[in-house]
Scaffold this motif. Structure first.
Motif, PDB file in Angstrom:
ATOM      1  N   GLY A  44       9.455   8.917  -4.648  1.00  0.00           N
ATOM      2  CA  GLY A  44       9.523   7.462  -4.474  1.00  0.00           C
ATOM      3  C   GLY A  44      10.595   7.064  -3.481  1.00  0.00           C
ATOM      4  N   LYS A  45      11.764   7.711  -3.560  1.00  0.00           N
ATOM      5  CA  LYS A  45      12.863   7.346  -2.651  1.00  0.00           C
ATOM      6  C   LYS A  45      12.468   7.604  -1.201  1.00  0.00           C
ATOM      7  N   SER A  74      11.663   4.248  -7.700  1.00  0.00           N
ATOM      8  CA  SER A  74      12.973   4.022  -7.058  1.00  0.00           C
ATOM      9  C   SER A  74      13.994   5.091  -7.420  1.00  0.00           C
ATOM     10  N   LEU A  84       9.591   0.878   3.261  1.00  0.00           N
ATOM     11  CA  LEU A  84      10.115  -0.449   2.902  1.00  0.00           C
ATOM     12  C   LEU A  84      11.542  -0.696   3.358  1.00  0.00           C
ATOM     13  N   GLN A  89      13.579  -4.799  -1.934  1.00  0.00           N
ATOM     14  CA  GLN A  89      12.220  -4.514  -1.440  1.00  0.00           C
ATOM     15  C   GLN A  89      11.528  -3.481  -2.332  1.00  0.00           C
ATOM     16  N   TRP A  90      12.273  -2.541  -2.850  1.00  0.00           N
ATOM     17  CA  TRP A  90      11.711  -1.529  -3.743  1.00  0.00           C
ATOM     18  C   TRP A  90      11.317  -2.152  -5.092  1.00  0.00           C
ATOM     19  N   GLU A  91      12.166  -3.076  -5.536  1.00  0.00           N
ATOM     20  CA  GLU A  91      11.930  -3.693  -6.861  1.00  0.00           C
ATOM     21  C   GLU A  91      10.615  -4.470  -6.901  1.00  0.00           C
ATOM     22  N   SER A  94       1.603  -0.793 -10.623  1.00  0.00           N
ATOM     23  CA  SER A  94       2.286  -1.735  -9.750  1.00  0.00           C
ATOM     24  C   SER A  94       1.333  -2.863  -9.323  1.00  0.00           C
ATOM     25  N   SER A 120      17.328  -2.516  -1.877  1.00  0.00           N
ATOM     26  CA  SER A 120      16.747  -2.280  -3.201  1.00  0.00           C
ATOM     27  C   SER A 120      15.799  -3.406  -3.610  1.00  0.00           C
ATOM     28  N   TYR A 161       7.872  -3.524  -6.030  1.00  0.00           N
ATOM     29  CA  TYR A 161       6.751  -2.627  -6.348  1.00  0.00           C
ATOM     30  C   TYR A 161       6.996  -1.746  -7.572  1.00  0.00           C
ATOM     31  N   ASP A 162       8.256  -1.552  -7.939  1.00  0.00           N
ATOM     32  CA  ASP A 162       8.560  -0.557  -8.977  1.00  0.00           C
ATOM     33  C   ASP A 162       8.180  -1.082 -10.373  1.00  0.00           C
ATOM     34  N   PHE A 212       9.550   4.917  -0.335  1.00  0.00           N
ATOM     35  CA  PHE A 212      10.040   3.531  -0.280  1.00  0.00           C
ATOM     36  C   PHE A 212      11.047   3.383   0.867  1.00  0.00           C
TER      37      PHE A 212
END
Ligand SMILES: N[C@@H](CCC(=O)N[C@@H](CS)C(=O)NCC(=O)O)C(=O)O
Length: 302
Positions: free
Chosen positions: A201-202, A196, A209, A215-217, A171, A213, A219-220, A205
Motif C-alpha cells: 500500500g505504501k 497505508s 497519490l 490523500q491516502w486516508e 474502499s 497522508s 481511500y484507506d 499510494f
C-alpha cells in the motif's frame, strides 16, 4: 463508444463474454470479462443484477473468470459477474521503474492517481465505479436480449474482490456508501485491509497519490470506517486464510477490525479466518459460494 466482443464462451448455463473498449478515463484500450448467467438467455423478462469482482496484483480479467468458479453461483442465483482489468495497459503506460509486480501494470490499486507520470492513465477508481458501469449499461441496453431479460449494471449492484481487489471493493463500497448509494453489499477475499500501513500500500499510494497522508486516508478502509456511518445492519463479509503468505505483512485484516471499534461499523465487519487456506484461487473458489449467497440476499434474489 461501444464494446468489441472478442469472444463468447459457453460456460455452465450461460456465457462468458470477453470484451474490449476504448476508455476515456484511462486513455487506453481496456479488457473486461462478463459472465451472463443462464437466466439472461432463458428466463423471459428477468431483471439481472451485477456483481463486480476486482482482482488482485498480477491479474488480468482471465484469472478469476477461469479459477474463481463464480459461474455456477451466478446461475444459481441469477446475477451477472463483471471482471474488470487491474490497470491500464499499453506501450505508453508507465510501469514500475523497479520492475516489480506490486506496482504499475496489473497493479492499479483502484485509485485515481494524482502524481506524474501515473496521473495520465491510472484512473482505476473512476474507471471501475463510473465509466465502466455506465458504458456496460448503454451497451447492453442497445443490444437487448432475445428473452427480454435486462441487465442492471448501475443500481442493483454489489462488489467483491481479492487482495488488492479486496481493498478496492471495500474502499469503493465505503466511499460510495452515502446517498445515492451505489453498492448493495460488499465482501472481500484476503483484502489489503489497511494499505497505508503495509509495504504494498505504501508503495502504491506514495507513487499514485503522493506523500500527503490526507490523500491516502481518502481511500484507506481503516480510515473510511471512521468517517462513514453504517446506515443500519450492513455487514462487510471477509474471508482470510491463515496460511496465506501475505496475511501478516501485507493484508492485516485485524487492523480494519481494530479501526472499526467505537464506530458504526464495530461488529459489522464479519472477518472469517479460515484455517490452512492460502492466498490462491483454491482459497477463493472455496468461499465463493458463501460470498455469492451473501450478495444474492442483498441483491434481493433470495
Ligand atoms: N508474484 C506472484 C504472486 C502474486 C499473487 O499472489 N497475486 C494474486 C493476487 S494478490 C493472484 O491472484 N495471482 C494470480 C493467480 O493466482 O491466478 C504472481 O505473479 O502470481
Amino acid at each position: 463508444m461501444g464494446f468489441q466482443i472478442e469472444s463468447q464462451i459457453s460456460s455452465c448455463g450461460g456465457k462468458l463474454l470477453k470484451l474490449q473498449h476504448e476508455s476515456e478515463t484511462t486513455g487506453t484500450s481496456m479488457n473486461v470479462n462478463i459472465y451472463l448467467p443462464q437466466q439472461y438467455y432463458k428466463e423471459d423478462g428477468a431483471k439481472i443484477p451485477a456483481l463486480y469482482y476486482l482482482s488482485g496484483l498480477s491479474c488480468t480479467p482471465q484469472n478469476a473468470s477461469e479459477k474463481a468458479f463464480w459461474q455456477p453461483q451466478a446461475d444459481k442465483f441469477g446475477f451477472a459477474v463483471v471482471f474488470p482489468d487491474t490497470s491500464p495497459r499499453g506501450a505508453d503506460v508507465p510501469d514500475d521503474p523497479e520492475n516489480g509486480w506490486d506496482f504499475g501494470l496489473s497493479a492499479g490499486f483502484y485509485v485515481d492517481a494524482t502524481q506524474s507520470p501515473y496521473d495520465k492513465n491510472y484512473k482505476m477508481f473512476s474507471y471501475v465505479h463510473d465509466e465502466l458501469p455506465n458504458k456496460l449499461d448503454q451497451f447492453f441496453k442497445s443490444t437487448g436480449s432475445e428473452s427480454g431479460s435486462t441487465l442492471d449494471f448501475l443500481d442493483n449492484v454489489a462488489i467483491t474482490g481479492h487482495s488488492m481487489g479486496g481493498f478496492g471493493a471495500i474502499s469503493g463500497y465505503l466511499k460510495q456508501y452515502a446517498s445515492p448509494r451505489k453498492y448493495k453489499s460488499c465482501s472481500a477475499f484476503a483484502p489489503i485491509a489497511n494499505p497505508s500501513l503495509v509495504p504494498w500500500g505504501k508503495k502504491a499510494f506514495g507513487n499514485y497519490l503522493g506523500l500527503e497522508s490526507a490523500q491516502w486516508e481518502k481511500y484507506d478502509p481503516a480510515n473510511l470506517v471512521k468517517n462513514i456511518s453504517n446506515k443500519g445492519n450492513d455487514v462487510i463479509l471477509i474471508h482470510q486464510g491463515t496460511n496465506d503468505p501475505f496475511y501478516k505483512e501485507q493484508l492485516k485484516p485485524h487492523l480494519l477490525i481494530e479501526a472499526a471499534k467505537g464506530t458504526s461499523w464495530e461488529g459489522k465487519i464479519n472477518l472469517n479466518l479460515v484455517d490452512g487456506f492460502d492466498h490462491s484461487y483454491y482459497f477463493i473458489s472455496s468461499f465463493v459460494p458463501q460470498h455469492a449467497e451473501f450478495h444474492a440476499k442483498n441483491l434481493g434474489l433470495i
